[in-house]
Design an enzyme around this catalytic site. Structure first.
Site, PDB file in Angstrom:
ATOM      1  N   SER A  59     -37.631   2.664  -6.511  1.00 22.72           N
ATOM      2  CA  SER A  59     -38.485   1.502  -6.263  1.00 22.72           C
ATOM      3  C   SER A  59     -39.915   1.729  -6.763  1.00 22.72           C
ATOM      4  CB  SER A  59     -38.432   1.169  -4.774  1.00 22.72           C
ATOM      5  OG  SER A  59     -38.683  -0.191  -4.594  1.00 22.72           O
ATOM      6  N   LYS A 102     -41.004   3.273 -10.453  1.00 27.36           N
ATOM      7  CA  LYS A 102     -42.031   2.883 -11.436  1.00 27.36           C
ATOM      8  C   LYS A 102     -42.861   4.132 -11.758  1.00 27.36           C
ATOM      9  CE  LYS A 102     -42.815  -1.288  -8.513  1.00 27.36           C
ATOM     10  NZ  LYS A 102     -41.736  -2.188  -8.675  1.00 27.36           N
ATOM     11  N   TRP A 132     -34.500  -8.992  -6.367  1.00 24.26           N
ATOM     12  CA  TRP A 132     -35.971  -8.935  -6.487  1.00 24.26           C
ATOM     13  C   TRP A 132     -36.393  -8.041  -7.656  1.00 24.26           C
ATOM     14  CZ3 TRP A 132     -39.972 -11.591  -5.131  1.00 24.26           C
ATOM     15  CH2 TRP A 132     -41.219 -11.015  -4.892  1.00 24.26           C
ATOM     16  N   HIS A 162     -30.972  -2.713  -2.278  1.00 26.65           N
ATOM     17  CA  HIS A 162     -32.115  -1.920  -2.723  1.00 26.65           C
ATOM     18  C   HIS A 162     -32.174  -0.598  -1.953  1.00 26.65           C
ATOM     19  CE1 HIS A 162     -36.055  -1.516  -4.528  1.00 26.65           C
ATOM     20  NE2 HIS A 162     -36.581  -1.247  -3.345  1.00 26.65           N
TER      21      HIS A 162
END
Ligand code: GCU
Length: 427
Positions: A266, A270, A357, A408
């Protein structure tokens, strides 16, 4: 209510654009049409014809564009770092592994400023040292990644939001192991890899405080009041911290520092991607459900958009990134180029089916669009792959992708795939 983007764009009023900003689109049918920047065409329009060309001309300008437009510019390695062994044991996990807890005291420009990063490291005894390793940040403290009672609690912190609201982090014993499902440490060790992790808040607490705490003030020049538009944000700070971990690992004889995979889930996915782009010493880069500002193509505006992320998390990126709120096409880059920066090293992008998302399809397409760069280095690309089947990893030499069923998270299934991919490159 979901308002079709096309209607909003056609109406063209400022107010309508605000309404658009409040809307999240998950529908490819109303996605804006766009053209991705061509990995193999330089900003001056000249073609990239070879791997050498990519390395000498295209890669530096793409990296610089990401620094300027997205993550911000980080300082180089610090002048002074101290390593303090806080704790060690060679009898963990039934005597199969070594545990070390090392504090990295990182000093800044002023001699009286430092931050302390506590690295938790497990090293397998079998397989012979030095071991290849996985390294990543964690969300809640090292004690949360395992039930191991010897793992130290992180240092607490307090801070203040721009509106004056106080934010506190007081680690609790009761949270021990609360994130252990995300860190299958015995499984990683059994397969012959060391695993190291640092709490991200040791590097920079994850809230907007105008960069008052964490690593950022360490490198502020005396008298500097205004932050530059391309000054490093929190993700760049975290990525920089991962490089400091790698600096340490280079000094640890139990670790093969030439075989370190950087991994993150998540927001920390990144971070892993940016760490891998900035620091070519990372031998493999793994992004788990990293989404917007990670592996997902921004121009698709599916799920989380650039505007949403800059609004909800104003501290993650550099100020310049806000220029691309609802204006993604104006950017010189998109996230496929971030993945291309990792070439020719192995890159693994993973998505989860229900993690809309993060735009799973946008993550896959970004990886696929990085293929031309991997092919320059003689590898295969993913161009022939239309879509990934759920729970069936696809690979083309150094490029890996899977779409896991479920939401997620980072799960043992994800780790199994990462370990299998690492076996091909880090063993
Ligand atoms: C939020 C944020 C995402 C991020 C995620 C996470 O959902 O919008 O961009 O990846 O948090 O880090 O868990």
């Amino acid at each position: 209510m979901r308002v079709p983007l096309t209607i909003l764009l056609l109406s063209g009023f400022g107010l309508t654009f605000q309404a658009e900003a409040a809307t999240v689109n998950y529908d490819e049918a109303v996605m804006p049409s766009f053209t991705l920047p061509d990995p193999l065409v330089c900003f001056d329009g000249s073609p990239v014809v070879s791997a050498e060309d990519w390395i000498s001309r295209r890669r530096p300008e793409v990296l610089d564009a990401f620094r300027r437009e997205v993550y911000g510019r980080s300082p180089g390695a610090p002048q002074k770092v101290e390593y303090r062994l806080l704790e060690a044991s060679s009898e963990v996990l039934d005597g199969t592994a070594i545990r070390k807890q090392v504090r990295l005291v990182v000093h800044g420009l002023a001699p009286d400023r430092s931050v302390a990063l506590d690295l938790l490291l497990y090293i397998p005894k079998a397989g012979g040292n030095p071991a290849p390793a996985f390294v990543g940040l964690n969300f809640r403290g090292n004690h949360a990644v395992t039930f191991d009672p010897e793992v130290l609690l992180p240092q607490p912190w307090t801070g203040t939001r721009p509106n004056g609201e106080r934010v506190e982090f007081r680690p609790q014993e009761s949270e021990r192991g609360s994130q252990a499902s995300r860190w299958p440490i015995p499984m990683i060790l059994e397969q012959g890899y060391a695993v190291g992790t640092v709490y991200c808040g040791d590097i920079d607490p994850d809230f907007h405080d105008g960069f008052a705490n964490g690593v950022h003030p360490l490198f502020r020049q005396a008298g500097e009041t205004e932050r530059a538009e391309d000054a490093w944000g929190t993700i760049a700070g975290w990525a920089w911290g991962l490089s400091r971990v790698l600096d340490y690992l280079e000094t640890d004889p139990d670790i093969d520092a030439g075989k370190v995979a950087v991994i993150g889930h998540s927001r920390l996915g990144k971070t892993a991607l940016w760490a891998g782009a900035e620091d070519p010493r990372f031998a493999m880069v793994i992004s788990n459900d990293s989404g917007c500002g990670g592996a997902a193509l921004s121009r698709r505006r599916i799920g989380e958009s650039v505007e949403r992320i800059n609004t909800a998390f104003p501290h993650w990126f550099c100020t310049n990134y806000r220029a691309f709120n609802d204006n993604e096409d104006a950017s010189l880059v998109d996230q496929h180029l971030l993945l291309a920066l990792i070439a020719p090293r192995p890159v693994y992008v993973a998505s989860a089916e229900d993690d809309k998302w993060a735009d799973p399809r946008g993550e896959f397409l970004a990886l696929r669009a990085a293929s031309p760069v991997y092919k320059l280095f003689g590898g295969d690309g993913l161009e022939g792959v239309e879509a990934a089947t759920v729970n069936q990893p696809v690979a083309a030499d150094a490029m890996f992708y899977h779409l896991r069923s479920g939401g997620h998270d980072i799960t043992p299934f994800d780790w199994q795939q990462y370990l299998a991919a690492a076996d091909r490159f880090l063993k």
